[in-house]
Design a protein around this motif. Structure first.
Motif, PDB file in Angstrom:
ATOM      1  N   VAL A 152      16.931  -1.444  -6.760  1.00  0.00           N
ATOM      2  CA  VAL A 152      16.532  -1.939  -8.232  1.00  0.00           C
ATOM      3  C   VAL A 152      15.843  -3.423  -8.109  1.00  0.00           C
ATOM      4  N   ILE A 153      14.870  -3.659  -9.185  1.00  0.00           N
ATOM      5  CA  ILE A 153      14.134  -4.782  -9.110  1.00  0.00           C
ATOM      6  C   ILE A 153      14.394  -5.714 -10.424  1.00  0.00           C
ATOM      7  N   VAL A 154      14.870  -7.161 -10.408  1.00  0.00           N
ATOM      8  CA  VAL A 154      14.509  -7.770 -11.562  1.00  0.00           C
ATOM      9  C   VAL A 154      13.463  -8.657 -11.584  1.00  0.00           C
ATOM     10  N   LEU A 155      12.703  -8.466 -12.657  1.00  0.00           N
ATOM     11  CA  LEU A 155      11.181  -8.833 -12.751  1.00  0.00           C
ATOM     12  C   LEU A 155      10.999  -9.613 -13.911  1.00  0.00           C
ATOM     13  N   ASP A 156      10.557 -11.037 -13.712  1.00  0.00           N
ATOM     14  CA  ASP A 156      10.091 -11.848 -14.981  1.00  0.00           C
ATOM     15  C   ASP A 156       8.787 -11.540 -15.167  1.00  0.00           C
ATOM     16  N   LEU A 157       8.343 -11.548 -16.390  1.00  0.00           N
ATOM     17  CA  LEU A 157       7.119 -11.466 -16.856  1.00  0.00           C
ATOM     18  C   LEU A 157       6.172 -12.660 -16.839  1.00  0.00           C
ATOM     19  N   GLY A 158       6.715 -13.574 -17.010  1.00  0.00           N
ATOM     20  CA  GLY A 158       5.902 -14.921 -16.981  1.00  0.00           C
ATOM     21  C   GLY A 158       5.778 -15.571 -15.732  1.00  0.00           C
ATOM     22  N   LEU A 159       5.175 -14.880 -14.710  1.00  0.00           N
ATOM     23  CA  LEU A 159       5.215 -15.364 -13.260  1.00  0.00           C
ATOM     24  C   LEU A 159       3.785 -15.840 -12.864  1.00  0.00           C
ATOM     25  N   PRO A 160       3.598 -16.840 -12.056  1.00  0.00           N
ATOM     26  CA  PRO A 160       2.301 -17.497 -11.802  1.00  0.00           C
ATOM     27  C   PRO A 160       1.598 -16.553 -10.784  1.00  0.00           C
ATOM     28  N   LYS A 161       0.318 -16.658 -10.715  1.00  0.00           N
ATOM     29  CA  LYS A 161      -0.518 -15.853  -9.689  1.00  0.00           C
ATOM     30  C   LYS A 161      -0.826 -14.466 -10.372  1.00  0.00           C
ATOM     31  N   LEU A 162       0.170 -13.861 -10.587  1.00  0.00           N
ATOM     32  CA  LEU A 162       0.177 -12.464 -11.113  1.00  0.00           C
ATOM     33  C   LEU A 162       1.457 -12.171 -12.057  1.00  0.00           C
ATOM     34  N   ASP A 163       0.962 -11.830 -13.260  1.00  0.00           N
ATOM     35  CA  ASP A 163       2.022 -11.827 -14.331  1.00  0.00           C
ATOM     36  C   ASP A 163       2.895 -10.326 -14.277  1.00  0.00           C
ATOM     37  N   GLY A 164       4.046 -10.441 -14.647  1.00  0.00           N
ATOM     38  CA  GLY A 164       5.053  -9.364 -14.524  1.00  0.00           C
ATOM     39  C   GLY A 164       4.371  -7.862 -15.047  1.00  0.00           C
ATOM     40  N   VAL A 165       3.850  -7.805 -16.009  1.00  0.00           N
ATOM     41  CA  VAL A 165       3.316  -6.660 -16.414  1.00  0.00           C
ATOM     42  C   VAL A 165       2.192  -6.134 -15.444  1.00  0.00           C
ATOM     43  N   THR A 166       1.196  -6.829 -14.921  1.00  0.00           N
ATOM     44  CA  THR A 166       0.316  -6.577 -14.168  1.00  0.00           C
ATOM     45  C   THR A 166       1.107  -5.838 -12.736  1.00  0.00           C
ATOM     46  N   VAL A 167       2.124  -6.734 -12.128  1.00  0.00           N
ATOM     47  CA  VAL A 167       2.675  -6.232 -10.999  1.00  0.00           C
ATOM     48  C   VAL A 167       3.499  -5.018 -11.261  1.00  0.00           C
ATOM     49  N   LEU A 168       3.988  -4.544 -12.534  1.00  0.00           N
ATOM     50  CA  LEU A 168       4.690  -3.330 -12.950  1.00  0.00           C
ATOM     51  C   LEU A 168       3.612  -2.263 -12.713  1.00  0.00           C
ATOM     52  N   GLU A 169       2.757  -2.409 -13.443  1.00  0.00           N
ATOM     53  CA  GLU A 169       1.548  -1.541 -13.718  1.00  0.00           C
ATOM     54  C   GLU A 169       0.912  -1.054 -12.293  1.00  0.00           C
ATOM     55  N   ARG A 170       0.985  -2.103 -11.152  1.00  0.00           N
ATOM     56  CA  ARG A 170       0.302  -1.783 -10.170  1.00  0.00           C
ATOM     57  C   ARG A 170       1.374  -0.892  -9.238  1.00  0.00           C
ATOM     58  N   TRP A 171       2.693  -1.215  -9.282  1.00  0.00           N
ATOM     59  CA  TRP A 171       3.535  -0.376  -8.643  1.00  0.00           C
ATOM     60  C   TRP A 171       3.648   0.951  -9.135  1.00  0.00           C
ATOM     61  N   ARG A 172       3.702   1.133 -10.329  1.00  0.00           N
ATOM     62  CA  ARG A 172       3.755   2.447 -11.008  1.00  0.00           C
ATOM     63  C   ARG A 172       2.322   3.383 -10.772  1.00  0.00           C
ATOM     64  N   ARG A 173       1.356   2.673 -10.717  1.00  0.00           N
ATOM     65  CA  ARG A 173      -0.035   3.348 -10.566  1.00  0.00           C
ATOM     66  C   ARG A 173       0.112   3.722  -9.085  1.00  0.00           C
ATOM     67  N   ASP A 174       0.914   3.176  -8.041  1.00  0.00           N
ATOM     68  CA  ASP A 174       0.997   3.429  -6.869  1.00  0.00           C
ATOM     69  C   ASP A 174       2.314   4.347  -6.572  1.00  0.00           C
ATOM     70  N   ASP A 175       2.691   4.965  -7.531  1.00  0.00           N
ATOM     71  CA  ASP A 175       3.892   5.854  -7.669  1.00  0.00           C
ATOM     72  C   ASP A 175       5.249   5.185  -6.899  1.00  0.00           C
ATOM     73  N   ASN A 176       5.273   3.911  -7.267  1.00  0.00           N
ATOM     74  CA  ASN A 176       6.655   3.303  -6.962  1.00  0.00           C
ATOM     75  C   ASN A 176       7.371   3.256  -8.131  1.00  0.00           C
ATOM     76  N   ALA A 177       8.494   4.221  -7.793  1.00  0.00           N
ATOM     77  CA  ALA A 177       9.499   4.421  -8.897  1.00  0.00           C
ATOM     78  C   ALA A 177      10.680   3.822  -9.013  1.00  0.00           C
ATOM     79  N   THR A 178      10.789   2.587  -8.103  1.00  0.00           N
ATOM     80  CA  THR A 178      12.160   1.938  -8.116  1.00  0.00           C
ATOM     81  C   THR A 178      12.513   1.301  -9.742  1.00  0.00           C
TER      82      THR A 178
END
Length: 224
Positions: free
Chosen positions: A47-73
């Motif tokens: 399981v992952i705890v993910l803040d949205l307001g992150l520096p360098k790369l925001d949380g929504v973008t991080v999550l979208e990239r994971w899901r695009r790469d079939d990371n289902a955690t």
């Protein structure tokens, strides 16, 4: 169980990591979106705890990239934002749950337990295997209602086996899910912990599948 905390506030990051460690999780942490994305891509988490307001790369973008790469955690979004549109954006990006700051640590822990249970196909906080019960909420183990005293690493291993009971778990998978990134990962210690668990919960509950790994089963059902 292993969790990744991605939170840029250093005090909150430490607080969450400590609370999750005390609750029996192996914890890794990151303080920006790039590091968090890399860890989520290269390390196996329950399981992952993910803040949205992150520096360098925001949380929504991080999550979208994971899901695009079939990371289902399973991912719980943690943020100070409370606008409904941002919650919707988080869910649409692939979040499984949402918690707004400030929050109570117990609620966070309860939500994470629910996410890991659902991912493994369990409906309640207590996972039974014959007369063995694993209480994921209280990090306790019982046999016929009598408590069994385990160390934190023993409980972590048994909990992972219980969440995935009747499936063969390899040594490498156990290593990846019960130790954090900085732990000296020696797969030989898995045999040591299995031996200790067998002494405490019975020799026949953890089955060795030669060449493949270990499986938690109900010995009475197996012999029936």
């Amino acid at each position: 169980m292993r969790v990744l905390v991605i939170e840029d506030d250093p005090d909150l990051n430490r607080q969450l990591s400590r609370a999750l460690g005390d609750a029996g999780y192996a914890v890794d942490s990151a303080t920006d979106g790039e590091e968090g994305h890399f860890l989520g891509e290269t390390e196996p988490y329950d399981v992952i705890v993910l803040d949205l307001g992150l520096p360098k790369l925001d949380g929504v973008t991080v999550l979208e990239r994971w899901r695009r790469d079939d990371n289902a955690t399973p991912v719980l979004i943690l943020t100070a934002r409370d606008r409904w549109s941002e919650k919707v954006a988080g869910f649409d990006a692939g979040a499984d749950d949402y918690l707004t700051k400030p929050f109570h640590t117990e609620e966070l822990l309860a939500r994470l337990r629910a996410l890991t249970r659902r991912a493994a196909g369990h409906a309640t906080s207590t996972i039974d295997c014959g007369n063995l019960s694993v209480d994921t909420r209280g990090a306790r183990v019982f046999i016929d209602g009598a408590p069994v005293k385990l160390t934190s690493h023993e409980f972590r291993m048994l909990s992972y086996l219980a969440h995935h009971q009747d499936r063969v778990i390899s040594r490498s998978e156990l290593v990846e899910h019960i130790y954090d990134q900085d732990f000296d990962r020696d797969s030989n210690t898995i045999e040591v912990f299995v031996g200790r668990l067998r002494k405490k919960i019975g020799p026949d509950r953890i089955e060795t599948v030669r060449g493949l790994g270990y499986r938690l089963t109900d010995p009475d059902a197996r012999s029936a």
